[in-house]
Enzyme design. Structure first.
Site, mmCIF file in Angstrom:
data_model
loop_
_atom_site.group_PDB
_atom_site.id
_atom_site.type_symbol
_atom_site.label_atom_id
_atom_site.label_comp_id
_atom_site.label_asym_id
_atom_site.label_seq_id
_atom_site.Cartn_x
_atom_site.Cartn_y
_atom_site.Cartn_z
ATOM 1 N N HIS A 162 0.805 -1.218 0.000
ATOM 2 C CA HIS A 162 0.000 0.000 0.000
ATOM 3 C C HIS A 162 0.837 1.267 0.000
ATOM 4 O O HIS A 162 0.324 2.355 -0.247
ATOM 5 C CB HIS A 162 -0.934 0.011 1.207
ATOM 6 C CG HIS A 162 -2.227 0.712 0.960
ATOM 7 N ND1 HIS A 162 -2.309 2.079 0.851
ATOM 8 C CD2 HIS A 162 -3.483 0.240 0.791
ATOM 9 C CE1 HIS A 162 -3.569 2.426 0.630
ATOM 10 N NE2 HIS A 162 -4.305 1.331 0.583
ATOM 11 N N ARG A 211 1.445 -0.207 6.435
ATOM 12 C CA ARG A 211 0.648 0.435 5.376
ATOM 13 C C ARG A 211 1.438 1.480 4.602
ATOM 14 O O ARG A 211 1.470 1.469 3.389
ATOM 15 C CB ARG A 211 -0.608 1.069 5.980
ATOM 16 C CG ARG A 211 -1.477 1.805 4.971
ATOM 17 C CD ARG A 211 -2.701 2.409 5.623
ATOM 18 N NE ARG A 211 -3.463 3.236 4.705
ATOM 19 C CZ ARG A 211 -4.431 2.789 3.901
ATOM 20 N NH1 ARG A 211 -4.716 1.500 3.898
ATOM 21 N NH2 ARG A 211 -5.086 3.597 3.103
ATOM 22 N N GLU A 227 -1.014 -0.338 10.299
ATOM 23 C CA GLU A 227 -2.447 -0.074 10.180
ATOM 24 C C GLU A 227 -3.268 -0.888 11.170
ATOM 25 O O GLU A 227 -4.179 -0.376 11.815
ATOM 26 C CB GLU A 227 -2.911 -0.382 8.756
ATOM 27 C CG GLU A 227 -4.391 -0.144 8.529
ATOM 28 C CD GLU A 227 -4.844 -0.587 7.153
ATOM 29 O OE1 GLU A 227 -5.229 0.293 6.368
ATOM 30 O OE2 GLU A 227 -4.816 -1.800 6.872
ATOM 31 N N ARG A 282 -7.353 6.570 11.122
ATOM 32 C CA ARG A 282 -8.731 6.803 10.670
ATOM 33 C C ARG A 282 -9.675 5.974 11.532
ATOM 34 O O ARG A 282 -9.294 4.921 12.063
ATOM 35 C CB ARG A 282 -8.898 6.379 9.217
ATOM 36 C CG ARG A 282 -7.954 7.078 8.257
ATOM 37 C CD ARG A 282 -7.839 6.315 6.950
ATOM 38 N NE ARG A 282 -7.190 5.024 7.164
ATOM 39 C CZ ARG A 282 -7.127 4.054 6.259
ATOM 40 N NH1 ARG A 282 -7.696 4.215 5.083
ATOM 41 N NH2 ARG A 282 -6.502 2.921 6.527
#
Length: 375
Positions: A162, A211, A227, A282
């Site tokens: 990613h 990530r 992550e 997030r």
């Protein structure tokens, strides 16, 4: 600890406001546009000044070393591909070409692109989802436009890289393999830009899921967003082999007591002076907020301390990506895809806090992915 860290950082912040206009370009996840924003670092205003229609949404964009070209993922294409634009200015964006990744990763989507800062200025791209064990190396022509895929290389069958980052002299590139919980090291051919496998190491724990990554310009430390673990991890880099080693140094990117499975951490990036490091998480639910954090660094790149952990104004969606400004330690752009906005956060003069000073909403159903500073 270097005794001059606090004083140097404070003086840097005092001299940071230039009274100038700066432009950012922003990509999207689901709509075929590139947006240009303008930030006034004195008036602390942010305005939308350009909307360029593209032939593909770009979930990640990257500038060439001289900012004359912009590279992006073709996120809405049926198979992984990468797009190339020439930049006359931040609002003068000219489409050039699209290159398919090729190889055996046709069931995935292009997710990340990175551009070398040194000759031969190769561009690197990776896909994610489906069959995503591939990566590509792309050459550029004399003007910096994507020319052809010169190498397709493989990670492993369970991979989904990613994010990638190169060291300052472009001799090594590091890949964060979210799906296979692995960090990869490849050496870079200084003539062609092609990659050679060096090592792969598992994340510090099962489900850590690297990530995104960043490399300090001194080359001694690699910073890794985990992550799944919702942590920032510090790795030391062997100067002879280029291979990173986990130092058992981590910092949480969510509050103490928070349920880790309710979050997924995202991005890490160095500030203008490399004295600070920014990182984000997030929220998986749109009813919760993500978090933004900053860290002070020693001169060798080792993390000195975590300065704060602030809630963002939304979950972040699939973004909450940070882009520190290239002109001051004070400012960092934060993108959101849950609501669709770009914010400018300002580091407090004490270096121990940060707040939103400007914002633009771009609610087009696909914005906003990451942002890059053109000036």
């Amino acid at each position: 600890m270097r005794p001059s860290t606090t004083l140097f950082a404070f003086l840097s912040l005092l001299s940071a406001v230039n009274g100038e206009l700066h432009q950012l370009i922003v990509g999207t996840f689901g709509t075929e546009h590139l947006y240009t924003l303008e930030f006034d670092d004195s008036a602390l205003t942010l305005e939308l000044i350009g909307n360029f229609t593209t032939n593909a949404a770009s979930s990640w964009i990257a500038l060439s070393h001289d900012k004359k070209n912009l590279y992006g993922t073709s996120f809405t294409a049926s198979s992984p591909a990468f797009v190339s634009y020439t930049l006359g200015s931040a609002t003068d964006i000219i489409y050039n070409t699209t290159l398919a990744l090729g190889g055996n990763c046709s069931s995935s989507k292009a997710i990340f692109v990175a551009a070398a800062s040194k000759s031969p200025y190769a561009v690197y791209g990776t896909p994610f989802g489906g069959s995503a064990e591939c990566g590509s190396v792309m050459s550029v022509d004399e003007n910096g436009v994507l020319l052809e895929v010169i190498q397709n290389y493989t990670y492993q069958s369970t991979s989904g890289v990613h994010g990638m980052a190169m060291n300052a002299n472009n001799s090594f590139i590091y890949s964060a393999d979210d799906s296979a919980n692995t960090l990869w090291t490849h050496s870079v051919d200084s003539t062609t830009g092609e990659l050679t496998y060096v090592s792969s190491i598992a994340g510090p724990v099962t489900g850590a899921d690297p990530r995104h990554v960043a490399v300090h310009p001194e080359g001694q430390y690699l910073y890794v967003i985990l992550e799944g673990a919702n942590e920032l991890a510090q790795y030391s880099i062997d100067q002879a082999t280029g291979i990173p080693s986990f130092e058992n140094v981590t910092y949480s990117l969510i509050p103490s007591g928070a349920t880790s499975s309710s979050y997924w951490s995202d991005e890490v990036a160095l500030s203008f002076s490399n004295n600070y490091l920014w990182a984000t998480s997030r929220a998986r639910s749109t009813n919760s907020t993500g978090y933004i954090s900053a860290f002070s660094l020693e001169s060798d790149g080792s993390i000195e301390s975590q300065l704060f952990l602030n809630a963002t104004s939304s979950s972040g969606g699939t973004a909450n990506s940070v882009a520190p400004s290239p002109f001051s330690d004070q400012f960092v752009a934060l993108t959101d895809s849950a609501v669709g906005f770009v914010q400018i956060w300002q580091l407090g003069s004490d270096g121990a806090s940060a707040s939103v000073v400007a914002s633009v909403d771009i609610e087009d159903g696909g914005c906003c992915a990451n942002a890059v500073w053109y000036s």
